[in-house]
Scaffold this motif. Structure first.
Motif, short mmCIF file in Angstrom:
data_model
loop_
_atom_site.label_atom_id
_atom_site.label_comp_id
_atom_site.label_asym_id
_atom_site.label_seq_id
_atom_site.Cartn_x
_atom_site.Cartn_y
_atom_site.Cartn_z
N GLY A 111 115.04 4.99 84.44
CA GLY A 111 114.38 5.07 83.13
C GLY A 111 112.90 4.76 83.23
O GLY A 111 112.37 4.02 82.42
N SER A 125 116.07 13.49 81.52
CA SER A 125 114.67 13.25 81.84
C SER A 125 113.78 14.31 81.21
O SER A 125 114.21 15.45 80.99
N TYR A 126 112.54 13.91 80.90
CA TYR A 126 111.51 14.81 80.36
C TYR A 126 111.91 15.42 79.01
O TYR A 126 111.51 16.53 78.69
N SER A 166 108.99 6.00 80.56
CA SER A 166 109.59 6.49 79.32
C SER A 166 109.30 5.56 78.15
O SER A 166 108.84 4.44 78.33
N ARG A 167 109.59 6.05 76.95
CA ARG A 167 109.42 5.24 75.73
C ARG A 167 110.79 5.05 75.09
O ARG A 167 111.48 6.02 74.79
N SER A 172 107.71 1.66 81.65
CA SER A 172 108.24 2.14 80.37
C SER A 172 107.84 1.23 79.22
O SER A 172 107.43 0.09 79.42
N THR A 191 113.95 9.65 82.80
CA THR A 191 112.59 9.51 83.28
C THR A 191 111.62 10.33 82.44
O THR A 191 111.91 11.48 82.10
N ALA A 192 110.45 9.75 82.15
CA ALA A 192 109.34 10.44 81.48
C ALA A 192 109.77 11.14 80.20
O ALA A 192 109.39 12.28 79.94
N GLY A 193 110.54 10.44 79.39
CA GLY A 193 110.99 11.00 78.12
C GLY A 193 110.78 10.03 76.98
O GLY A 193 110.27 8.93 77.15
N TYR A 198 112.92 8.16 74.00
CA TYR A 198 114.28 7.80 73.62
C TYR A 198 114.25 6.77 72.48
O TYR A 198 114.97 5.77 72.51
#
Length: 190
Positions: free
Chosen positions: A113, A74-75, A116-117, A136, A94-96, A98
């Motif tokens: 997930g 995450s992050y 996130s992107r 996401s 989470t909040a990352g 990818y």
């Protein structure tokens, strides 16, 4: 008599189950002097992780086919890596970012997930059952034969994702803010 005192406690143990793959709880009998052992069973981390593989991934490596149970990425910015066929069950994404990650054939059950992107990520044949993919972005991501049973897609953007079918989406849920390719719908989460 203290030595005759018997009680019951729950002992946690990891027992892979092809249908649920969740930790199981069983009731066991123990003597009073084994209380500490019973308490430690609850405090123990999940077994069957491969610490060496997790360390390599955290250091920036790809790890196709690896056992990365409960890894937390995450992050972070994790792009263009290969986790094909990996066990990422209960992982944190989470909040990352990818982008371009290959998750084809991976076990992503219970994945977190959200926010996130996942641009151009490949989820072909991946198991995303019970995953939380709330809010996401999946621009250009591939979902051919992905299992979305019980996945929460609320507020996410799949409008340019490929390989999604109505049959897949019928097993997932979303909300009015879930964006899908033209002609597809998703049931509302309850």
């Amino acid at each position: 008599m203290a030595h005759a005192l018997r009680a019951f406690a729950a002992e946690a143990f990891f027992c892979p189950d092809t249908e649920h793959q969740r930790p199981k709880i069983r009731v066991v009998s123990y003597r009073a002097h084994n209380v500490a052992a019973a308490v430690m069973a609850f405090a123990a981390p999940a077994l069957a992780q491969n610490a060496g593989q997790i360390a390599r991934v955290e250091g920036g490596a790809s790890c196709a086919g690896c056992d990365l149970l409960q890894i937390d990425l995450s992050y972070q910015v994790v792009t263009n890596r290969d986790f094909s066929g990996a066990r990422l069950m209960q992982g944190g994404f989470t909040a990352g970012i990818y982008d371009g990650v290959r998750f084809s054939g991976a076990n992503l059950r219970f994945l977190e997930g959200s926010a996130s992107r996942f641009s151009r990520a490949n989820f072909t044949g991946a198991d995303l059952s019970e995953a939380s993919l709330v809010g996401s972005y999946f621009g250009g991501a591939r979902f051919t034969r992905a299992n979305l049973t019980g996945a929460n897609l609320s507020g996410s953007d799949f409008s340019s994702a490929t390989g999604l079918t109505q049959a897949q989406l019928d097993t997932a849920c979303g909300d009015a803010d879930t964006r899908l390719p033209s002609g597809l719908t998703v049931p509302v989460c309850r």
